[in-house]
Design a protein around this motif. Structure first.
Motif, PDB file in Angstrom:
ATOM      1  N   ASN A   1      -9.778  16.659   1.162  1.00 37.81           N
ATOM      2  CA  ASN A   1      -9.820  15.686  -0.022  1.00 37.81           C
ATOM      3  C   ASN A   1      -8.125  16.327  -0.548  1.00 37.81           C
ATOM      4  N   GLN A   2      -7.614  16.139  -1.593  1.00 36.41           N
ATOM      5  CA  GLN A   2      -6.554  16.085  -2.097  1.00 36.41           C
ATOM      6  C   GLN A   2      -6.327  15.485  -3.037  1.00 36.41           C
ATOM      7  N   PRO A   3      -6.633  16.713  -3.807  1.00 40.45           N
ATOM      8  CA  PRO A   3      -7.145  17.646  -5.485  1.00 40.45           C
ATOM      9  C   PRO A   3      -5.212  17.346  -6.354  1.00 40.45           C
TER      10      PRO A   3
ATOM     11  N   ILE B   1      -3.488  -3.450   0.591  1.00 42.56           N
ATOM     12  CA  ILE B   1      -4.418  -1.941   1.151  1.00 42.56           C
ATOM     13  C   ILE B   1      -4.634  -0.656   0.112  1.00 42.56           C
ATOM     14  N   SER B   2      -5.724  -0.826  -1.200  1.00 46.23           N
ATOM     15  CA  SER B   2      -5.701  -0.084  -1.249  1.00 46.23           C
ATOM     16  C   SER B   2      -6.916   0.155  -1.745  1.00 46.23           C
ATOM     17  N   LYS B   3      -7.225   2.142  -1.199  1.00 46.32           N
ATOM     18  CA  LYS B   3      -9.194   1.920  -1.222  1.00 46.32           C
ATOM     19  C   LYS B   3      -9.352   2.531  -2.479  1.00 46.32           C
ATOM     20  N   SER B   4      -8.903   2.620  -3.161  1.00 46.86           N
ATOM     21  CA  SER B   4      -9.788   3.308  -4.844  1.00 46.86           C
ATOM     22  C   SER B   4      -8.818   1.864  -5.418  1.00 46.86           C
ATOM     23  N   GLY B   5      -8.347   0.871  -5.171  1.00 42.02           N
ATOM     24  CA  GLY B   5      -8.269  -0.449  -5.724  1.00 42.02           C
ATOM     25  C   GLY B   5      -6.988  -0.285  -7.024  1.00 42.02           C
ATOM     26  N   THR B   6      -7.924   0.855  -6.932  1.00 46.10           N
ATOM     27  CA  THR B   6      -6.414   1.602  -8.869  1.00 46.10           C
ATOM     28  C   THR B   6      -5.002   1.781  -8.784  1.00 46.10           C
ATOM     29  N   THR B   7      -4.666   1.955  -7.119  1.00 42.56           N
ATOM     30  CA  THR B   7      -2.905   2.897  -7.141  1.00 42.56           C
ATOM     31  C   THR B   7      -1.731   2.594  -7.871  1.00 42.56           C
ATOM     32  N   THR B   8      -1.107   2.952  -8.945  1.00 41.12           N
ATOM     33  CA  THR B   8      -0.105   2.245  -9.934  1.00 41.12           C
ATOM     34  C   THR B   8       1.092   1.710  -8.987  1.00 41.12           C
ATOM     35  N   GLU B   9       1.669   2.126  -7.613  1.00 39.63           N
ATOM     36  CA  GLU B   9       2.564   1.870  -6.512  1.00 39.63           C
ATOM     37  C   GLU B   9       2.383   0.435  -6.459  1.00 39.63           C
ATOM     38  N   PRO B  10       1.024   0.079  -5.408  1.00 39.92           N
ATOM     39  CA  PRO B  10       0.433  -0.928  -5.080  1.00 39.92           C
ATOM     40  C   PRO B  10       0.699  -1.816  -5.890  1.00 39.92           C
ATOM     41  N   ALA B  11      -0.220  -1.311  -6.885  1.00 40.12           N
ATOM     42  CA  ALA B  11      -1.069  -2.507  -8.427  1.00 40.12           C
ATOM     43  C   ALA B  11       0.056  -4.003  -8.731  1.00 40.12           C
TER      44      ALA B  11
ATOM     45  N   GLY C   1       0.239  17.228   5.641  1.00 36.82           N
ATOM     46  CA  GLY C   1       0.380  17.293   4.409  1.00 36.82           C
ATOM     47  C   GLY C   1      -0.608  17.866   2.930  1.00 36.82           C
ATOM     48  N   GLU C   2      -1.170  16.764   3.137  1.00 37.31           N
ATOM     49  CA  GLU C   2      -2.059  16.775   2.420  1.00 37.31           C
ATOM     50  C   GLU C   2      -3.585  17.173   2.734  1.00 37.31           C
ATOM     51  N   SER C   3      -3.808  16.772   4.291  1.00 37.78           N
ATOM     52  CA  SER C   3      -5.055  18.181   4.806  1.00 37.78           C
ATOM     53  C   SER C   3      -4.640  19.651   4.411  1.00 37.78           C
TER      54      SER C   3
ATOM     55  N   LYS D   1       3.197  13.578   8.583  1.00 33.14           N
ATOM     56  CA  LYS D   1       3.394  14.205   7.251  1.00 33.14           C
ATOM     57  C   LYS D   1       2.599  14.473   6.742  1.00 33.14           C
ATOM     58  N   GLN D   2       2.106  13.279   6.680  1.00 30.02           N
ATOM     59  CA  GLN D   2       1.351  13.131   5.636  1.00 30.02           C
ATOM     60  C   GLN D   2      -0.495  13.216   5.352  1.00 30.02           C
ATOM     61  N   LEU D   3      -0.580  13.180   6.954  1.00 28.96           N
ATOM     62  CA  LEU D   3      -2.383  13.822   7.380  1.00 28.96           C
ATOM     63  C   LEU D   3      -1.967  15.550   7.059  1.00 28.96           C
TER      64      LEU D   3
ATOM     65  N   GLY E   1       1.109  -1.350   0.201  1.00 29.02           N
ATOM     66  CA  GLY E   1      -0.153  -0.096  -0.302  1.00 29.02           C
ATOM     67  C   GLY E   1       0.711   1.292  -0.042  1.00 29.02           C
ATOM     68  N   ILE E   2       0.447   2.680  -0.152  1.00 25.42           N
ATOM     69  CA  ILE E   2       1.397   3.568  -0.279  1.00 25.42           C
ATOM     70  C   ILE E   2      -0.122   4.113   0.460  1.00 25.42           C
ATOM     71  N   GLY E   3       1.045   5.675   1.108  1.00 25.52           N
ATOM     72  CA  GLY E   3       0.157   6.196   1.587  1.00 25.52           C
ATOM     73  C   GLY E   3      -0.591   6.421   2.791  1.00 25.52           C
ATOM     74  N   GLY E   4      -1.756   6.650   2.738  1.00 24.52           N
ATOM     75  CA  GLY E   4      -2.557   6.121   3.917  1.00 24.52           C
ATOM     76  C   GLY E   4      -2.703   5.169   4.199  1.00 24.52           C
ATOM     77  N   SER E   5      -2.489   4.184   2.981  1.00 24.08           N
ATOM     78  CA  SER E   5      -2.907   2.435   3.249  1.00 24.08           C
ATOM     79  C   SER E   5      -1.538   2.501   3.304  1.00 24.08           C
ATOM     80  N   TYR E   6      -0.089   2.513   3.931  1.00 20.18           N
ATOM     81  CA  TYR E   6       1.165   2.175   4.070  1.00 20.18           C
ATOM     82  C   TYR E   6       1.152   2.696   5.575  1.00 20.18           C
TER      83      TYR E   6
ATOM     84  N   GLY F   1     -11.545   8.671   4.684  1.00 28.38           N
ATOM     85  CA  GLY F   1      -9.677   8.864   4.188  1.00 28.38           C
ATOM     86  C   GLY F   1      -8.833   8.368   4.454  1.00 28.38           C
ATOM     87  N   GLY F   2      -7.459   7.422   3.079  1.00 28.71           N
ATOM     88  CA  GLY F   2      -6.781   6.999   3.171  1.00 28.71           C
ATOM     89  C   GLY F   2      -5.759   7.895   4.875  1.00 28.71           C
ATOM     90  N   ARG F   3      -5.109   8.853   4.794  1.00 30.62           N
ATOM     91  CA  ARG F   3      -4.947   9.046   6.263  1.00 30.62           C
ATOM     92  C   ARG F   3      -5.157   9.110   7.202  1.00 30.62           C
ATOM     93  N   PHE F   4      -6.772   9.669   7.348  1.00 32.28           N
ATOM     94  CA  PHE F   4      -7.344   8.946   8.358  1.00 32.28           C
ATOM     95  C   PHE F   4      -7.755   7.155   8.644  1.00 32.28           C
TER      96      PHE F   4
HETATM   97  O1  PA5 Z   1      -4.595   9.753   2.124  1.00 33.56           O
HETATM   98  C1  PA5 Z   1      -4.912   9.047   0.801  1.00 33.56           C
HETATM   99  O2  PA5 Z   1      -5.865   9.452   0.310  1.00 33.56           O
HETATM  100  C2  PA5 Z   1      -3.829   9.149   0.321  1.00 33.56           C
HETATM  101  O3  PA5 Z   1      -3.047   9.081   0.196  1.00 33.56           O
HETATM  102  C3  PA5 Z   1      -3.605   7.181  -0.211  1.00 33.56           C
HETATM  103  O4  PA5 Z   1      -4.268   6.747   1.088  1.00 33.56           O
HETATM  104  C4  PA5 Z   1      -2.733   6.515  -0.852  1.00 33.56           C
HETATM  105  O5  PA5 Z   1      -2.892   7.586  -2.003  1.00 33.56           O
HETATM  106  C5  PA5 Z   1      -2.874   5.458  -1.706  1.00 33.56           C
HETATM  107  O6  PA5 Z   1      -4.488   5.513  -2.228  1.00 33.56           O
HETATM  108  P1  PA5 Z   1      -5.276   3.920  -2.286  1.00 33.56           P
HETATM  109  O7  PA5 Z   1      -5.404   2.949  -0.976  1.00 33.56           O
HETATM  110  O8  PA5 Z   1      -6.706   4.772  -3.101  1.00 33.56           O
HETATM  111  O9  PA5 Z   1      -4.247   3.416  -3.147  1.00 33.56           O
END
Ligand code: PA5
Length: 441
Positions: A408-410, A139-149, A280-282, A276-278, A80-85, A202-205
């Motif tokens: 959000n995280q546009p 772990i991927s909420k969207s199920g389409t994120t490139t790195e974990p895929a 920075g992205e928020s 930092k993610q929580l 997983g990446i970001g909030g999924s990691y 959301g991922g980071r929460f």
């Molecule tokens: O906080 C967020 O929403 C992002 O950091 C996601 O967690 C991150 O991009 C991974 O997304 P996903 O779980 O859809 O693969």
């Protein structure tokens, strides 16, 4: 409730106690906005009462899945990446023995993948687990994120070839959306056990959902105590959160654009990455927001310490100040005393660290760096649960005080669009042509 804020050293000639008090009504209003769900991003407030809504059945199910993986696998790879990691990584690193990687594991060893696209990283990981029983939590909420895929495609293929499809399917657990996305379709097709990331989290929460709880349980830690700590903060923590949110926003309005999260315990390095993610992205949007940075002291006092003491005065520090260590190490006496350390012989290493912490605070405040303390009695599951919820809710509040949508995280889409265009992903033909033309100029 045990986490405490001390903002006495955050006050300056211009950021007075009165200036911070003046912002408290906005922080209290932000709590009301969160509770009534009438602010920006209000469809992502599932984390707000998440700790107190986790029930026995959910915890038991996660523990049972974790036990299966612990019993039958040598390694479990959390993809997983970001909030999924970051949440799981932060808690596991904070609770682990500092040298766990070099000691025999009591259950399965948790490794991470899908949080980068390093080819050598994936090669080295696959070489490590080759010939060993391993499981996967994807772990991927969207199920389409490139790195974990990418990581999942490689590791799934390897596991199926190594152990057979049936064994692989029993040792792969998917955590994703309840119904949407490629990972949900794949999990259904392959018959994987699954857990759901709620739509409104959301991922980071999401660290207190199965996203964080399952890897943490596989690593052998007490998720009930973690959740219980978060519940304590959910019920009793508003005053501390108000103090933190009001102080950091007062500092920001006074030109302190960078918040440095400081630790004096190397196990907290990844907690700072999660933070930092929580934040920075928020908060970083609409050309606003405190830039969240982090340092590990005393290590970084010998590198970034110079900048912090003497560089541009646009920073403030938030120190994760930990009370007790778990073990005592006493500095021995040496007859020759060639290193001149006998003046601290007989004293604990932690006493030296604490004096380094206090000395650094005094020096940085003298140098014009306001200093906030987040005081934690010791590092354990309960206090980490409190800390996680503290930072999550204070983040939602701070975002509203700042005037942005914290949920959000546009901005994270821009690199993905370019990467897909450069890789000629179907559906990105126009972007591909545009980016190639741009690169020719
Ligand atoms: O906080 C967020 O929403 C992002 O950091 C996601 O967690 C991150 O991009 C991974 O997304 P996903 O779980 O859809 O693969």
């Amino acid at each position: 409730m045990n986490i405490k804020i001390d903002n006495k050293a955050a006050f300056t000639a211009t950021v007075t106690p009165e200036a911070v008090e003046a912002l408290k009504p906005a922080a209290i209003q932000a709590i009301n906005t969160l509770e009534t769900g009438n602010g920006a991003g209000s469809d992502f407030l599932g984390w707000l009462h998440l700790p107190s809504s986790i029930d026995e059945a959910q915890l038991s199910a996660i523990e049972a899945s974790a036990q299966l993986l612990r019993d039958e696998c040598e390694y479990v790879i959390a993809i997983g990446i970001g909030g999924s990691y970051l949440g799981a990584k932060a808690v596991i690193e904070a609770l682990n023995d500092n040298f766990a990687a070099y000691k025999p594991a009591k259950g399965a060893r948790v490794l991470f993948a899908g949080n980068n696209i390093g080819e050598d990283y994936l090669h080295d990981l696959m070489t490590l687990v080759e010939g060993h029983k391993f499981g996967i939590i994807v772990i991927s909420k969207s199920g389409t994120t490139t790195e974990p895929a990418i990581a999942f495609r490689l590791l799934k293929d390897m596991l199926e070839r190594q152990e057979g499809k049936q064994w692989a399917a029993r040792h792969i657990i998917a955590i994703t959306d309840a119904s949407k996305g490629a990972l949900r379709r794949l999990a259904t097709q392959e018959g994987y056990a699954t857990y759901v990331i709620p739509d409104n989290v959301g991922g980071r929460f999401s660290v207190l959902t199965p996203v964080g709880l399952l890897p943490i349980a596989v690593a052998g830690f007490d998720i009930r105590a973690l959740v219980a700590g978060a519940v304590e903060m959910e019920r009793e923590g508003n005053d501390e959160m108000i103090a933190y949110a009001a102080t950091r926003n007062a500092l920001y309005r006074d030109g302190k654009k960078i918040e440095i999260l400081v630790n004096f315990d190397p196990r907290l390095h990844f907690l700072a990455e999660w933070w930092k993610q929580l934040y920075g992205e928020s908060e970083g949007k609409d050309h606003l927001g405190i830039f969240p940075a982090a340092v590990d002291f005393t290590t970084d006092l010998h590198s970034m310490g110079q900048w912090i003491q003497d560089g541009e005065r646009t920073i403030f520090e938030t120190v994760l100040s930990v009370g007790d260590q778990h073990h005592e190490v006493v500095i021995p006496h040496d007859d020759a005393d060639l290193d001149g350390l006998n003046y601290i012989a007989g004293r604990r290493v932690d006493e030296v660290n604490k004096m380094a912490e206090l000395g650094t605070k005094l020096a940085h405040v003298d140098g014009g760096v306001p200093n906030l303390l987040v005081i934690i009695p010791t590092i354990n599951e309960r206090y980490l649960g409190q800390l996680i919820y503290f930072f999550e809710k204070a983040c939602g509040m701070s975002g509203y005080v700042l005037g942005v949508n914290p949920f959000n995280q546009p901005g994270v889409e821009a690199y993905k669009k370019n990467m897909f265009a450069l890789l000629n992903k179907p559906g990105y033909e126009q972007e591909s042509a545009a980016i190639q033309a741009k690169l020719r100029h």
